[in-house]
Design an enzyme around this catalytic site. Structure first.
Site, PDB file in Angstrom:
ATOM      1  N   GLU A  41      28.318  -6.304  23.091  1.00  0.00           N
ATOM      2  CA  GLU A  41      28.545  -6.273  21.641  1.00  0.00           C
ATOM      3  C   GLU A  41      29.216  -4.962  21.212  1.00  0.00           C
ATOM      4  O   GLU A  41      28.780  -3.883  21.618  1.00  0.00           O
ATOM      5  CB  GLU A  41      27.195  -6.431  20.924  1.00  0.00           C
ATOM      6  CG  GLU A  41      27.327  -6.599  19.418  1.00  0.00           C
ATOM      7  CD  GLU A  41      25.973  -6.679  18.714  1.00  0.00           C
ATOM      8  OE1 GLU A  41      24.936  -6.318  19.323  1.00  0.00           O
ATOM      9  OE2 GLU A  41      25.953  -7.104  17.541  1.00  0.00           O
ATOM     10  N   LYS A 114      28.886 -13.309  13.532  1.00  0.00           N
ATOM     11  CA  LYS A 114      27.423 -13.193  13.674  1.00  0.00           C
ATOM     12  C   LYS A 114      26.724 -13.713  12.421  1.00  0.00           C
ATOM     13  O   LYS A 114      26.967 -13.228  11.312  1.00  0.00           O
ATOM     14  CB  LYS A 114      27.072 -11.729  13.920  1.00  0.00           C
ATOM     15  CG  LYS A 114      25.626 -11.445  14.301  1.00  0.00           C
ATOM     16  CD  LYS A 114      25.512  -9.960  14.717  1.00  0.00           C
ATOM     17  CE  LYS A 114      24.117  -9.568  15.153  1.00  0.00           C
ATOM     18  NZ  LYS A 114      24.085  -8.177  15.690  1.00  0.00           N
ATOM     19  N   CYS A 151      23.758 -11.079  19.745  1.00  0.00           N
ATOM     20  CA  CYS A 151      22.583 -10.217  19.648  1.00  0.00           C
ATOM     21  C   CYS A 151      21.439 -10.828  18.808  1.00  0.00           C
ATOM     22  O   CYS A 151      20.752 -11.706  19.286  1.00  0.00           O
ATOM     23  CB  CYS A 151      23.000  -8.848  19.145  1.00  0.00           C
ATOM     24  SG  CYS A 151      21.802  -7.555  19.585  1.00  0.00           S
TER      25      CYS A 151
END
Lengths: 292, 292
Positions: A41, A114, A151
């Site tokens: 990331e 995300k 994540c």
């Protein structure tokens, strides 16, 4: 069979050096035969979200932009599919934490913004990133439909399930997670265990391979307030029953982790454990509530 | 702190003997101080679903009925909360796989009808059990709100999430799962690993303790067709970060597994990892679809 690689890296404050390091490791992974290569990331920078500073918005870039050109050329030269993780500048005052999939011909295959944005001490992401608005859509590539998540998304079974229901062939998690150095060894072990368990469980629940890549090394809080983060590595590739196929040998070091993924496993496993057949969609409605 | 016990047992074709064995083990668990005691799935009988026979409907009973009276008296005498797992006869031709929670005063606190019904070779449950129609509702007791689910439910993150959103203090899985003796050791290991991973992941995703209890021992197919099931035990109690607090020491033997559960952990863990805060309920709608 698909040979895939996840690249576990250290990063520095030198953007050009980070990109050069990524390029080098991608080249080595390709030389090992990997056709799909996943970076961690926000691989072009330190994990700047340890503090809130307007200056860090300078790190953002457009998509397409400098990184998609740079890595697109590498993907084309090596004939590999790449998963990038970028700080996206969409407009003034509008930024995302965005994964970009580059096809083996160098073109952008698709992107994922995300969806779940964390915010807790040392991970102040809600300051930097607007939550994604593209939903949970797998990205079609020459190596399969990639269910790319990022994540904090890894803690949400809903995200993995939606990718599976939309036809993903595998789940991919670029990640930046680590310990507060002040935590006890017992707490560190529980956190790492939880992180492995939840991601392996997405493989199990959906009968999909899972690729997870995390950065390594200590990064101080540039604001001098927090105690920094010790990123815990532990990158891995798992099969469709949640069995670990390959993982980082040393959790503090850079590593190229490669594994042969059998994409026919999903069909085979879903025959013996047909979870999708029996979902009680007639009783799942309250999942759309915040609290019941 | 709550002292809880899960009871891992062998069973036989002798119903009275099974019930007496349950009573004995419950008494021993209570003597160790357990205030919550969980029995394994369908503990009054062999796992009859290995074949399809109309005669096995004779094993079913009403709720309330013989078992709730028998175990209700035990719960009252010992002052413990019990989780039973019964073959429920609701009406002629209408049967369920039902967990019943008995309060420490002997009364029925509530019941849960298995929502996800499996059906694959040696586990022909769709023949016997109508899918549950009570939804995913925790059962309030003097030791907390129990999110009771049953066996196949354990593979569904949706079920655990719904229990959590409805305020469950812990998740409880009475189970009957085992290996096909013909499978390789590698396949057996993958299946057991998947079973542990998915249940521990429900702890992680929801910051809830998880109690899972499975029967042990080999049971032949009474129809003489299948190769039987080697029930794999491995019962455990896990904390709210998915860390195993206690597990069966020997996976082929009967065992009383006790653990002290800290019910304040959920609040503490949800502060450091506030997953519920960030759920993207605005984008989860497709979870209600069979396939996207």
């Amino acid at each position: 069979m698909l040979k895939a690689a996840v690249i576990q890296q250290h990063f520095t404050a030198d953007r050009a050096a980070n990109m050069a390091s990524c390029a080098d490791l991608i080249g080595r992974a390709a030389a090992e035969g990997a056709k799909l290569i996943v970076l961690s990331e926000l691989h072009n920078s330190l994990y700047f979200c340890q503090s809130e500073s307007v200056d860090f918005f300078d790190l953002a870039e457009t998509i397409p932009g400098e990184s998609t050109e740079f890595f697109g050329a590498i993907a084309k030269r090596l004939g590999v599919v790449l998963v990038l993780s970028l700080f996206e500048r969409r407009a003034a005052g509008l930024y995302h934490n965005t994964a970009v999939v580059i096809e083996a011909d160098g073109a952008i295959a698709g992107k994922y913004r995300k969806m779940h944005i964390p915010d807790d001490p040392a991970f102040y992401e809600k300051f930097y990133f607007t939550q994604g608005d593209l939903g949970f859509a797998p990205i079609a590539t020459s190596v399969g439909k990639l269910g790319v998540l990022i994540c904090w998304d890894q803690w949400y079974p809903e995200a993995a399930r939606l990718m599976a229901l939309a036809g993903a062939d595998m789940l991919i998690y670029p990640t930046a997670i680590g310990w507060d150095p002040r935590d006890t060894d017992e707490e560190k072990a529980r956190q790492l265990g939880a992180w492995r368990t939840i991601q392996l469980s997405h493989a199990v629940a959906n009968a999909l391979p899972v690729l997870s890549v995390n950065r390594v090394g200590f990064e101080a809080d540039s604001a001098g307030v927090g105690s920094g983060i010790l990123f815990w590595g532990n990158s891995f590739v798992a099969g469709a029953q949640g069995e670990v196929l390959a993982s980082a040998p040393i959790h503090t070091d850079e590593a190229i982790i490669t594994a042969e993924i059998d994409l026919s496993c999903t069909d085979r496993i879903r025959r013996i454990w047909p979870f999708l057949r029996d979902r009680r969609i007639d009783f799942y409605g309250d999942i759309l509530k915040r609290w019941i």
